[in-house]
Write a protein that holds these residues in place. Structure first.
Motif, PDB file in Angstrom:
ATOM      1  N   ILE A  19      33.702  29.876  32.174  1.00  0.00           N
ATOM      2  CA  ILE A  19      34.385  28.649  31.754  1.00  0.00           C
ATOM      3  C   ILE A  19      33.968  28.260  30.341  1.00  0.00           C
ATOM      4  O   ILE A  19      34.805  27.977  29.477  1.00  0.00           O
ATOM      5  CB  ILE A  19      34.076  27.496  32.728  1.00  0.00           C
ATOM      6  N   THR A  20      32.661  28.227  30.087  1.00  0.00           N
ATOM      7  CA  THR A  20      32.180  27.756  28.785  1.00  0.00           C
ATOM      8  C   THR A  20      32.468  28.754  27.665  1.00  0.00           C
ATOM      9  O   THR A  20      32.585  28.353  26.512  1.00  0.00           O
ATOM     10  CB  THR A  20      30.673  27.460  28.840  1.00  0.00           C
ATOM     11  N   SER A  21      32.612  30.031  28.005  1.00  0.00           N
ATOM     12  CA  SER A  21      32.905  31.027  26.966  1.00  0.00           C
ATOM     13  C   SER A  21      34.404  31.132  26.671  1.00  0.00           C
ATOM     14  O   SER A  21      34.814  31.227  25.514  1.00  0.00           O
ATOM     15  CB  SER A  21      32.362  32.401  27.369  1.00  0.00           C
ATOM     16  N   LYS A  72      36.874  24.219  25.343  1.00  0.00           N
ATOM     17  CA  LYS A  72      37.404  22.888  25.032  1.00  0.00           C
ATOM     18  C   LYS A  72      38.036  22.216  26.248  1.00  0.00           C
ATOM     19  O   LYS A  72      38.634  21.145  26.130  1.00  0.00           O
ATOM     20  CB  LYS A  72      38.455  22.988  23.911  1.00  0.00           C
ATOM     21  N   SER A  73      37.911  22.821  27.396  1.00  0.00           N
ATOM     22  CA  SER A  73      38.582  22.318  28.593  1.00  0.00           C
ATOM     23  C   SER A  73      37.780  21.227  29.289  1.00  0.00           C
ATOM     24  O   SER A  73      36.573  21.061  29.054  1.00  0.00           O
ATOM     25  CB  SER A  73      38.820  23.459  29.589  1.00  0.00           C
ATOM     26  N   VAL A  74      38.448  20.469  30.158  1.00  0.00           N
ATOM     27  CA  VAL A  74      37.772  19.479  30.986  1.00  0.00           C
ATOM     28  C   VAL A  74      36.760  20.172  31.899  1.00  0.00           C
ATOM     29  O   VAL A  74      35.665  19.648  32.150  1.00  0.00           O
ATOM     30  CB  VAL A  74      38.800  18.700  31.830  1.00  0.00           C
ATOM     31  N   GLU A  75      37.121  21.365  32.365  1.00  0.00           N
ATOM     32  CA  GLU A  75      36.225  22.117  33.250  1.00  0.00           C
ATOM     33  C   GLU A  75      34.905  22.446  32.544  1.00  0.00           C
ATOM     34  O   GLU A  75      33.831  22.375  33.141  1.00  0.00           O
ATOM     35  CB  GLU A  75      36.913  23.401  33.724  1.00  0.00           C
ATOM     36  N   ALA A  76      34.984  22.789  31.256  1.00  0.00           N
ATOM     37  CA  ALA A  76      33.764  23.072  30.492  1.00  0.00           C
ATOM     38  C   ALA A  76      32.923  21.808  30.352  1.00  0.00           C
ATOM     39  O   ALA A  76      31.689  21.858  30.424  1.00  0.00           O
ATOM     40  CB  ALA A  76      34.121  23.634  29.118  1.00  0.00           C
ATOM     41  N   ALA A  77      33.576  20.668  30.170  1.00  0.00           N
ATOM     42  CA  ALA A  77      32.852  19.398  30.065  1.00  0.00           C
ATOM     43  C   ALA A  77      32.103  19.099  31.358  1.00  0.00           C
ATOM     44  O   ALA A  77      30.976  18.589  31.337  1.00  0.00           O
ATOM     45  CB  ALA A  77      33.829  18.267  29.738  1.00  0.00           C
ATOM     46  N   ILE A  78      32.716  19.445  32.500  1.00  0.00           N
ATOM     47  CA  ILE A  78      32.049  19.227  33.789  1.00  0.00           C
ATOM     48  C   ILE A  78      30.839  20.145  33.925  1.00  0.00           C
ATOM     49  O   ILE A  78      29.748  19.716  34.319  1.00  0.00           O
ATOM     50  CB  ILE A  78      33.042  19.452  34.942  1.00  0.00           C
ATOM     51  N   VAL A  79      31.022  21.407  33.572  1.00  0.00           N
ATOM     52  CA  VAL A  79      29.912  22.366  33.655  1.00  0.00           C
ATOM     53  C   VAL A  79      28.754  21.927  32.756  1.00  0.00           C
ATOM     54  O   VAL A  79      27.584  21.992  33.151  1.00  0.00           O
ATOM     55  CB  VAL A  79      30.395  23.777  33.256  1.00  0.00           C
TER      56      VAL A  79
END
Length: 325
Positions: A199-201, A205-212
């Motif tokens: 997700i982070t790679s 810029k996604s909401v999912e990355a912000a959650i992780v």
């Protein structure tokens, strides 16, 4: 004299067409936003919906109502409002957000899952939306079908099939639009850091990355927090601070009286968790809550102690816990 009579007749006739004109959805939404509280806004919207006859205006006002209900966690009401809007065959009202009926059905599914109501979610998914010609809609239908299966699961064994299907979807190009959500789901339930790394790679810029990363939190709804999990997904501590950032004094932390660890549809599962917690030295107990859908949930709670460290102790012991006022 004749002119005076004519003026009176015209004046008396005006209300027949002036007051016959309905309010527009955009005007109703504006007026709702001016109300003194959320409850007043919702009450106002419901009252106005009852007066509307123009399909486009009624549909758009229902959508506005549903979005407000969802925003304030009134998920059972929101799913009904979204479904009612989806049942109206009409275009969008002027000046209101664009939303297809297929999207509204998916909104209703999401809200049903937020209440833990997989049966209602499945009923929406088995409607005409399953035959959509929109690839993105179909991707969400497939994703939500597995979310519903996860929502209905009560044991780790029942998680296996939907998890395997979600893993298979990661290899299918037609599911590209929902892959960040799939990865988040797999990471959250399994605790496998390979999914969070992906997700982070790939979706930094996604909401999912912000959650992780710990910059955003999932809401404490039954779907995300109370399905069985095979591992612990550990969030980051946030990425918005740096050594050059001026750090303001921390606000006084809010004090919570108890912490919630689980919410179950069956009392036996709640008892198992409570007994497990008691064996590890926590004073766990069970309360019940009946939702608007009629479903009764069994909630496992642990009270805060004088040292104010129960949450840290629970998390150190491997338990997710969430504050309850």
């Amino acid at each position: 004299m004749f002119k005076r009579i004519l003026c009176v007749v015209v004046f008396l006739a005006c209300p027949l067409w002036l007051f016959a004109a309905e309010l527009k959805a955009k005007d109703i939404a504006y007026e709702a936003a001016r109300q003194g509280s959320v409850d007043e806004s919702i009450s106002y919207l419901k009252k106005q919906i009852g007066t509307l006859t123009a399909p486009a205006e009624k549909r758009s006002t229902l959508i506005f109502l549903a979005s407000l209900q969802e925003q304030f966690a009134l998920y059972d009401d929101a799913q009904k409002s979204y479904a009612a809007a989806a049942g109206i065959a009409s275009a969008d009202a002027e000046g209101m957000p664009k939303r297809t009926n297929e999207q509204l059905v998916l909104d209703a599914v999401r809200c049903a899952l937020c209440t833990g109501d997989s049966a209602t979610a499945d009923s929406y998914l088995n409607s005409a939306v399953r035959n959509s010609r929109n690839p993105e809609i179909i991707a969400y239908v497939k994703l939500y079908a597995q979310w519903s299966a996860l929502c209905a699961a009560e044991t780790n064994e029942e998680l296996q099939e939907p998890l395997e299907i979600l893993k298979a979807y990661l290899k299918v190009s037609s599911m590209d639009s929902v892959k960040p959500v799939i990865l988040l789901t797999l990471w959250f339930i399994t605790g496998d850091n390979s999914y969070s790394a992906k997700i982070t790679s790939d979706y930094s810029k996604s909401v999912e990355a912000a959650i992780v990363n710990g910059d955003a939190q999932l809401l404490p709804v039954p779907f995300w927090f109370f399905v069985p999990k095979t591992g612990v997904a550990v969030q980051g501590t946030g990425t918005f601070t740096s050594s050059t950032t001026t750090v303001e004094p921390a606000p006084t932390p809010q004090v919570f009286s108890k912490w919630q660890l689980g919410l179950f549809r069956t009392e036996s599962n709640a008892k198992l968790l409570a007994e497990e917690l008691k064996k590890k030295g926590f004073e766990a107990y069970i309360t019940t809550e009946t939702r608007a859908s009629g479903t009764t949930y069994y909630i496992v709670l642990v009270n805060e102690n004088a040292a104010k460290d129960i949450a840290d102790r629970l998390r150190s012991a491997g338990y997710d816990c969430y504050p309850v006022d």
